[in-house]
Design a protein around this motif. Structure first.
Motif, PDB file in Angstrom:
ATOM      1  N   PRO A  38       0.818  -1.222   0.000  1.00 31.66           N
ATOM      2  CA  PRO A  38       0.000   0.000   0.000  1.00 31.66           C
ATOM      3  C   PRO A  38       0.854   1.275   0.000  1.00 31.66           C
ATOM      4  CG  PRO A  38      -0.943  -1.597   1.512  1.00 31.66           C
ATOM      5  CD  PRO A  38       0.380  -2.164   1.061  1.00 31.66           C
ATOM      6  N   ALA A  39       1.976   1.255   0.702  1.00 32.16           N
ATOM      7  CA  ALA A  39       2.876   2.416   0.722  1.00 32.16           C
ATOM      8  C   ALA A  39       3.451   2.682  -0.676  1.00 32.16           C
ATOM      9  CB  ALA A  39       3.993   2.214   1.730  1.00 32.16           C
ATOM     10  N   GLU A  40       3.845   1.628  -1.378  1.00 36.76           N
ATOM     11  CA  GLU A  40       4.382   1.784  -2.735  1.00 36.76           C
ATOM     12  C   GLU A  40       3.301   2.300  -3.681  1.00 36.76           C
ATOM     13  OE1 GLU A  40       7.828  -1.683  -2.631  1.00 36.76           O
ATOM     14  OE2 GLU A  40       5.770  -2.227  -3.163  1.00 36.76           O
ATOM     15  N   GLN A  41       2.092   1.785  -3.538  1.00 30.87           N
ATOM     16  CA  GLN A  41       0.985   2.275  -4.369  1.00 30.87           C
ATOM     17  C   GLN A  41       0.754   3.766  -4.136  1.00 30.87           C
ATOM     18  OE1 GLN A  41      -2.499  -0.150  -3.817  1.00 30.87           O
ATOM     19  NE2 GLN A  41      -1.447  -2.019  -4.435  1.00 30.87           N
ATOM     20  N   ALA A  42       0.815   4.191  -2.880  1.00 31.94           N
ATOM     21  CA  ALA A  42       0.628   5.610  -2.560  1.00 31.94           C
ATOM     22  C   ALA A  42       1.745   6.463  -3.154  1.00 31.94           C
ATOM     23  CB  ALA A  42       0.544   5.809  -1.054  1.00 31.94           C
ATOM     24  N   MET A  43       2.981   5.971  -3.080  1.00 29.25           N
ATOM     25  CA  MET A  43       4.108   6.712  -3.660  1.00 29.25           C
ATOM     26  C   MET A  43       3.905   6.923  -5.151  1.00 29.25           C
ATOM     27  SD  MET A  43       7.596   5.226  -1.978  1.00 29.25           S
ATOM     28  CE  MET A  43       7.166   3.666  -1.223  1.00 29.25           C
ATOM     29  N   ILE A  44       3.447   5.888  -5.832  1.00 26.11           N
ATOM     30  CA  ILE A  44       3.220   5.979  -7.280  1.00 26.11           C
ATOM     31  C   ILE A  44       2.034   6.886  -7.568  1.00 26.11           C
ATOM     32  CG2 ILE A  44       2.530   4.688  -9.341  1.00 26.11           C
ATOM     33  CD1 ILE A  44       4.074   2.277  -8.073  1.00 26.11           C
ATOM     34  N   ARG A  45       0.935   6.671  -6.857  1.00 23.52           N
ATOM     35  CA  ARG A  45      -0.287   7.445  -7.085  1.00 23.52           C
ATOM     36  C   ARG A  45      -0.040   8.944  -6.927  1.00 23.52           C
ATOM     37  NH1 ARG A  45      -2.951   5.347  -3.259  1.00 23.52           N
ATOM     38  NH2 ARG A  45      -3.358   3.367  -4.251  1.00 23.52           N
ATOM     39  N   HIS A  46       0.761   9.315  -5.917  1.00 22.64           N
ATOM     40  CA  HIS A  46       1.011  10.728  -5.626  1.00 22.64           C
ATOM     41  C   HIS A  46       2.317  11.237  -6.236  1.00 22.64           C
ATOM     42  CE1 HIS A  46      -2.431  10.646  -3.042  1.00 22.64           C
ATOM     43  NE2 HIS A  46      -1.935   9.623  -2.394  1.00 22.64           N
ATOM     44  N   VAL A  47       3.023  10.382  -6.938  1.00 26.67           N
ATOM     45  CA  VAL A  47       4.333  10.694  -7.515  1.00 26.67           C
ATOM     46  C   VAL A  47       5.183  11.398  -6.449  1.00 26.67           C
ATOM     47  CG1 VAL A  47       5.538  11.488  -9.567  1.00 26.67           C
ATOM     48  CG2 VAL A  47       3.094  11.074  -9.700  1.00 26.67           C
ATOM     49  N   ASP A  48       5.311  10.743  -5.313  1.00 31.08           N
ATOM     50  CA  ASP A  48       6.048  11.272  -4.172  1.00 31.08           C
ATOM     51  C   ASP A  48       7.542  11.031  -4.390  1.00 31.08           C
ATOM     52  OD1 ASP A  48       7.185  11.881  -1.721  1.00 31.08           O
ATOM     53  OD2 ASP A  48       5.584  10.936  -0.560  1.00 31.08           O
ATOM     54  N   LEU A  49       8.181  12.011  -5.011  1.00 28.91           N
ATOM     55  CA  LEU A  49       9.570  11.850  -5.427  1.00 28.91           C
ATOM     56  C   LEU A  49      10.514  11.559  -4.267  1.00 28.91           C
ATOM     57  CD1 LEU A  49       9.759  14.750  -8.020  1.00 28.91           C
ATOM     58  CD2 LEU A  49       9.537  12.301  -8.483  1.00 28.91           C
ATOM     59  N   LYS A  50      10.346  12.268  -3.169  1.00 29.51           N
ATOM     60  CA  LYS A  50      11.243  12.051  -2.026  1.00 29.51           C
ATOM     61  C   LYS A  50      11.073  10.637  -1.472  1.00 29.51           C
ATOM     62  CE  LYS A  50      13.416  14.788   0.026  1.00 29.51           C
ATOM     63  NZ  LYS A  50      14.784  15.211   0.083  1.00 29.51           N
ATOM     64  N   ALA A  51       9.841  10.189  -1.327  1.00 28.30           N
ATOM     65  CA  ALA A  51       9.608   8.839  -0.808  1.00 28.30           C
ATOM     66  C   ALA A  51      10.106   7.783  -1.786  1.00 28.30           C
ATOM     67  CB  ALA A  51       8.124   8.634  -0.520  1.00 28.30           C
ATOM     68  N   LEU A  52       9.908   8.016  -3.074  1.00 29.92           N
ATOM     69  CA  LEU A  52      10.389   7.069  -4.080  1.00 29.92           C
ATOM     70  C   LEU A  52      11.906   6.952  -4.039  1.00 29.92           C
ATOM     71  CD1 LEU A  52       7.964   8.143  -6.932  1.00 29.92           C
ATOM     72  CD2 LEU A  52       8.098   5.828  -5.974  1.00 29.92           C
ATOM     73  N   ALA A  53      12.582   8.105  -3.949  1.00 33.87           N
ATOM     74  CA  ALA A  53      14.046   8.095  -3.887  1.00 33.87           C
ATOM     75  C   ALA A  53      14.524   7.404  -2.609  1.00 33.87           C
ATOM     76  CB  ALA A  53      14.585   9.518  -3.965  1.00 33.87           C
ATOM     77  N   ALA A  54      13.867   7.693  -1.490  1.00 32.75           N
ATOM     78  CA  ALA A  54      14.246   7.051  -0.223  1.00 32.75           C
ATOM     79  C   ALA A  54      14.000   5.543  -0.269  1.00 32.75           C
ATOM     80  CB  ALA A  54      13.465   7.682   0.934  1.00 32.75           C
ATOM     81  N   HIS A  55      13.023   5.134  -1.048  1.00 33.83           N
ATOM     82  CA  HIS A  55      12.698   3.713  -1.199  1.00 33.83           C
ATOM     83  C   HIS A  55      13.718   2.992  -2.092  1.00 33.83           C
ATOM     84  CE1 HIS A  55       9.950   0.346  -0.899  1.00 33.83           C
ATOM     85  NE2 HIS A  55       9.795   0.267  -2.214  1.00 33.83           N
ATOM     86  N   GLY A  56      14.501   3.784  -2.846  1.00 35.45           N
ATOM     87  CA  GLY A  56      15.528   3.204  -3.702  1.00 35.45           C
ATOM     88  C   GLY A  56      15.214   3.228  -5.181  1.00 35.45           C
ATOM     89  N   VAL A  57      14.111   3.859  -5.548  1.00 36.87           N
ATOM     90  CA  VAL A  57      13.732   3.946  -6.965  1.00 36.87           C
ATOM     91  C   VAL A  57      14.718   4.862  -7.677  1.00 36.87           C
ATOM     92  CG1 VAL A  57      11.920   4.684  -8.573  1.00 36.87           C
ATOM     93  CG2 VAL A  57      11.316   3.476  -6.453  1.00 36.87           C
ATOM     94  N   ASN A  58      15.162   4.451  -8.838  1.00 36.48           N
ATOM     95  CA  ASN A  58      16.131   5.199  -9.622  1.00 36.48           C
ATOM     96  C   ASN A  58      15.569   6.577  -9.968  1.00 36.48           C
ATOM     97  OD1 ASN A  58      17.494   6.194 -12.083  1.00 36.48           O
ATOM     98  ND2 ASN A  58      18.579   4.260 -11.966  1.00 36.48           N
ATOM     99  N   THR A  59      16.294   7.633  -9.599  1.00 38.51           N
ATOM    100  CA  THR A  59      15.811   8.992  -9.833  1.00 38.51           C
ATOM    101  C   THR A  59      15.813   9.374 -11.314  1.00 38.51           C
ATOM    102  OG1 THR A  59      18.005   9.864  -9.307  1.00 38.51           O
ATOM    103  CG2 THR A  59      16.368   9.838  -7.529  1.00 38.51           C
TER     104      THR A  59
END
Length: 128
Positions: A38-59
């Motif tokens: 659910p946290a990953e879905q929220a990051m994608i849905r809101h395009v939460d760049l800081k959370a995505l980067a902290a999660h390890g997603v390639n910037t």
């Protein structure tokens, strides 16, 4: 579940931008096809760049997808603002150069907002 699953969603958006339309119509249904928390879905849905980067997603991947999801008027400076805790980095500029750049960015943001409000510009914001 994994960074790979999140990156796969973004890679597929970049590889076939028509998938973004399906995502916009029903983000929850679209994301069910991927093994995401659910946290990953929220990051994608809101395009939460800081959370995505902290999660390890390639910037570089989020940089590629940002204008597809947010529209070209939101690029590139709003991306930098989101990545820099809500502030535009000074990028080594001082004085009138910095003032001019910030004024130009504010103008583009206002123009983009007006276009969206009038139904004339770019993709609608996801999660807005």
């Amino acid at each position: 579940m994994s960074v790979h699953a999140v990156e796969r969603v973004f890679w597929e958006f970049g590889n076939k931008p028509s998938r973004i339309d399906a995502f916009r119509r029903d983000p929850d249904a679209y994301l069910k096809a991927y093994q995401l928390t659910p946290a990953e879905q929220a990051m994608i849905r809101h395009v939460d760049l800081k959370a995505l980067a902290a999660h390890g997603v390639n910037t570089l991947l989020t940089l590629m997808v940002w204008p597809l999801l947010k529209g070209a008027d939101e690029m590139p400076f709003d991306y930098l603002v989101h990545m820099n805790d809500g502030k535009l980095p000074d990028m080594g500029m001082t004085g009138f150069k910095a003032i001019g750049l910030k004024g130009y960015i504010r103008f583009r943001q206002l123009r983009g907002a007006l276009r969206r409000a009038l139904g004339r510009g770019g993709p609608a914001k996801v999660g807005a």
